[in-house]
Design a protein around this motif. Structure first.
Motif, mmCIF file in Angstrom:
data_model
loop_
_atom_site.group_PDB
_atom_site.id
_atom_site.type_symbol
_atom_site.label_atom_id
_atom_site.label_comp_id
_atom_site.label_asym_id
_atom_site.label_seq_id
_atom_site.Cartn_x
_atom_site.Cartn_y
_atom_site.Cartn_z
ATOM 1 N N UNK A 305 0.776 -1.232 0.000
ATOM 2 C CA UNK A 305 0.000 0.000 0.000
ATOM 3 C C UNK A 305 0.805 1.279 0.000
ATOM 4 N N UNK A 306 2.130 1.183 -0.182
ATOM 5 C CA UNK A 306 2.980 2.368 -0.032
ATOM 6 C C UNK A 306 3.500 2.889 -1.362
ATOM 7 N N UNK A 307 3.319 4.195 -1.602
ATOM 8 C CA UNK A 307 3.909 4.885 -2.744
ATOM 9 C C UNK A 307 4.490 6.199 -2.227
ATOM 10 N N UNK A 308 5.797 6.317 -2.258
ATOM 11 C CA UNK A 308 6.473 7.488 -1.692
ATOM 12 C C UNK A 308 7.291 8.167 -2.784
ATOM 13 N N UNK A 309 7.045 9.464 -2.972
ATOM 14 C CA UNK A 309 7.733 10.225 -4.015
ATOM 15 C C UNK A 309 8.426 11.454 -3.431
ATOM 16 N N UNK A 310 9.453 11.890 -4.133
ATOM 17 C CA UNK A 310 9.976 13.241 -3.901
ATOM 18 C C UNK A 310 9.719 14.046 -5.170
ATOM 19 N N UNK A 311 9.332 15.314 -4.972
ATOM 20 C CA UNK A 311 8.988 16.213 -6.069
ATOM 21 C C UNK A 311 10.007 17.349 -6.101
ATOM 22 N N UNK A 312 10.929 17.345 -7.058
ATOM 23 C CA UNK A 312 11.993 18.357 -7.108
ATOM 24 C C UNK A 312 11.443 19.778 -7.150
ATOM 25 N N UNK A 313 12.084 20.659 -6.363
ATOM 26 C CA UNK A 313 11.699 22.066 -6.356
ATOM 27 C C UNK A 313 10.373 22.340 -5.694
ATOM 28 N N UNK A 314 9.871 21.370 -4.937
ATOM 29 C CA UNK A 314 8.540 21.483 -4.341
ATOM 30 C C UNK A 314 8.617 21.147 -2.864
ATOM 31 N N UNK A 315 8.097 22.020 -2.032
ATOM 32 C CA UNK A 315 8.061 21.741 -0.598
ATOM 33 C C UNK A 315 6.941 20.744 -0.304
ATOM 34 N N UNK A 316 7.276 19.668 0.397
ATOM 35 C CA UNK A 316 6.291 18.653 0.710
ATOM 36 C C UNK A 316 5.099 19.191 1.470
ATOM 37 N N UNK A 380 -6.208 15.377 -9.457
ATOM 38 C CA UNK A 380 -5.954 16.587 -8.669
ATOM 39 C C UNK A 380 -4.469 16.935 -8.573
ATOM 40 N N UNK A 381 -3.591 15.963 -8.805
ATOM 41 C CA UNK A 381 -2.161 16.166 -8.576
ATOM 42 C C UNK A 381 -1.512 17.242 -9.441
ATOM 43 N N UNK A 382 -1.724 17.278 -10.763
ATOM 44 C CA UNK A 382 -0.985 18.254 -11.588
ATOM 45 C C UNK A 382 -1.164 19.690 -11.141
ATOM 46 N N UNK A 383 -2.384 20.114 -10.862
ATOM 47 C CA UNK A 383 -2.622 21.503 -10.455
ATOM 48 C C UNK A 383 -2.007 21.782 -9.093
ATOM 49 N N UNK A 384 -2.181 20.861 -8.159
ATOM 50 C CA UNK A 384 -1.610 21.039 -6.819
ATOM 51 C C UNK A 384 -0.099 21.091 -6.885
ATOM 52 N N UNK A 385 0.500 20.227 -7.697
ATOM 53 C CA UNK A 385 1.960 20.210 -7.826
ATOM 54 C C UNK A 385 2.476 21.503 -8.449
ATOM 55 N N UNK A 386 1.790 21.977 -9.488
ATOM 56 C CA UNK A 386 2.228 23.205 -10.157
ATOM 57 C C UNK A 386 2.213 24.377 -9.189
ATOM 58 N N UNK A 387 1.174 24.479 -8.383
ATOM 59 C CA UNK A 387 1.087 25.565 -7.408
ATOM 60 C C UNK A 387 2.135 25.412 -6.306
ATOM 61 N N UNK A 388 2.351 24.185 -5.857
ATOM 62 C CA UNK A 388 3.344 23.947 -4.803
ATOM 63 C C UNK A 388 4.742 24.249 -5.308
#
Length: 407
Positions: A305-316, A380-388
């Motif tokens: 059940x685990x999916x863990x990512x890091x998003x460069x240039x983005x504060x978690x 929902x992810x693309x918009x949230x990621x772009x803003x973050x």
């Protein structure tokens, strides 16, 4: 309803657990009392003990009830340390993986500060797997004579990597050293068999498998002795004093039985959802990096059940709050002390730099998760990621400008 992707933190009560809890709350009594109600409560506790033991491949006498995983971890680490050091004052070293949950990490550090323990933090590789060569080196050339215990979690709570517990136990067994494992994330998600593992002690928690918060257990080998942390009435083999929470224990057992009965099918279902989620993240945000064991290459080494990512240039934290606003509940998996966010010690131990580690986001699935949940999240992810990311970049530029004016 929000999409809940934080099952690693806690998962909703299962239907059998809720039914058991509701029933027993209406007729609870002290299991140590000798009257009829007390005896009935004791019978419920003992029946529950047998059910939980069976779900974990243990004997019922090896189940020590606690208030949860944190207490079980503290009892194991402190109790084993004191027992082993008292038997031989040379045994002051604790070998622990560098990615342990805070319940183990802080217990070890407390023993180091107050009880003269020496903490040895075993390194991990880039997937978050403990390095067996490092453990072997610590045990070689007489080093084992100074070791009180080894503690390595069964599966990591942040990146989901499953550890080579059998190999850890085999190395320690050669020297008669007890091994404890925090199996809070593994129990109910992957096959866990206490007897076959060779462990001396193992911690589990009810609320990770559909049981109530406030109940857990330490599985302790019948021949394993440890010094109690709590003293009082001598319940639970004299290891853990305190009045037993019979309703929660009954609900814990119901959740354990339900999880065990459906383990294979649910693991496959949830792993399929996880793989769909991972593919969706990679398509929506190609720069996102999956952390932990790759489920396509090594499916047996990652929690289903685990999916863990890091998003460069983005504060978690920014991404978490923006997803929350969009109805998606996730976690950064990072520690926060006194309101000051810090990068995950797990990711740092895996070799990530601080900036990369700050971009972490953990998505975890459970028994209530559906394909629709994954679809809504990916949408929902693309918009949230772009803003973050925009917010993260703006903050970074502001910091550079401030430093420049001061410089």
């Amino acid at each position: 309803m929000p999409v809940y992707l934080d099952h690693a933190a806690t998962t909703p009560l299962s239907a059998p657990a809720l039914a058991a809890l509701t029933q027993e709350l209406s007729r609870s009594a002290n299991p140590s009392s000798l009257h009829g109600s007390g005896r009935r409560a004791r019978a419920t506790v003992e029946q529950s003990r047998e059910v939980i033991a069976a779900a974990a491949g243990a004997h019922s006498s090896e189940v020590i009830f606690t208030s949860g995983g944190t207490e079980a971890d503290n009892l194991a680490v402190k109790g084993l340390f004191w027992q082993r050091r008292d038997a031989d004052p040379r045994r002051t070293r604790i070998l622990a993986s560098s990615i342990e949950h805070a319940a183990v990490q802080d217990a070890v550090e407390w023993l180091q500060k107050h009880e003269g323990a020496e903490a040895v933090w075993l390194p991990v590789d880039e997937t978050g797997t403990v390095r067996l060569d490092a453990l072997a080196a610590e045990l070689a050339d007489g080093g084992a004579d100074t070791v009180a215990l080894v503690t390595v979690m069964w599966a990591n709570n942040e990146v989901g990597t499953i550890q080579p517990i059998a190999d850890v136990v085999a190395l320690a067994r050669e020297h008669g050293i007890p091994v404890h494992s925090d199996a809070v994330q593994a129990f109910g998600s992957v096959p866990v068999h206490f007897k076959d593992s060779g462990l001396s002690a193992m911690s589990v928690s009810a609320h990770k498998i559909g049981g109530p918060v406030g109940a857990g257990a330490l599985f302790l080998g019948r021949d394993v002795k440890l010094v109690p942390v709590l003293h009082g009435g001598g319940q639970e083999r004299g290891v853990r004093s305190g009045t037993l929470d019979m309703p929660s224990i009954a609900a814990f057992a119901a959740a354990a039985a339900d999880a065990a009965a459906h383990l294979a099918g649910e693991s496959l279902r949830i792993a399929t959802l996880r793989d769909t989620l991972i593919a969706g993240v990679r398509q929506a945000v190609p720069e996102a990096v999956l952390r932990g064991a790759d489920p396509q290459q090594n499916p047996a080494y990652r929690l289903p059940g685990n999916a863990h990512f890091t998003f460069p240039g983005c504060e978690g934290d920014s991404l978490l709050f923006l997803l929350d606003m969009a109805g998606i509940e996730s976690s950064t998996g990072s520690a926060c002390t006194a309101g000051v966010p810090r990068p995950s010690h797990v990711l740092m131990a895996m070799g990530l730099d601080e900036d990369t580690a700050r971009g972490a986001q953990r998505f975890t699935l459970g028994h209530t998760s559906t394909p629709g949940d994954v679809e809504k999240f990916v949408a929902a992810l693309p918009a949230a990621h772009a803003m973050a990311k925009q917010a993260g970049m703006a903050a970074h530029v502001s910091t550079i400008q401030t430093a420049s004016t001061r410089g």
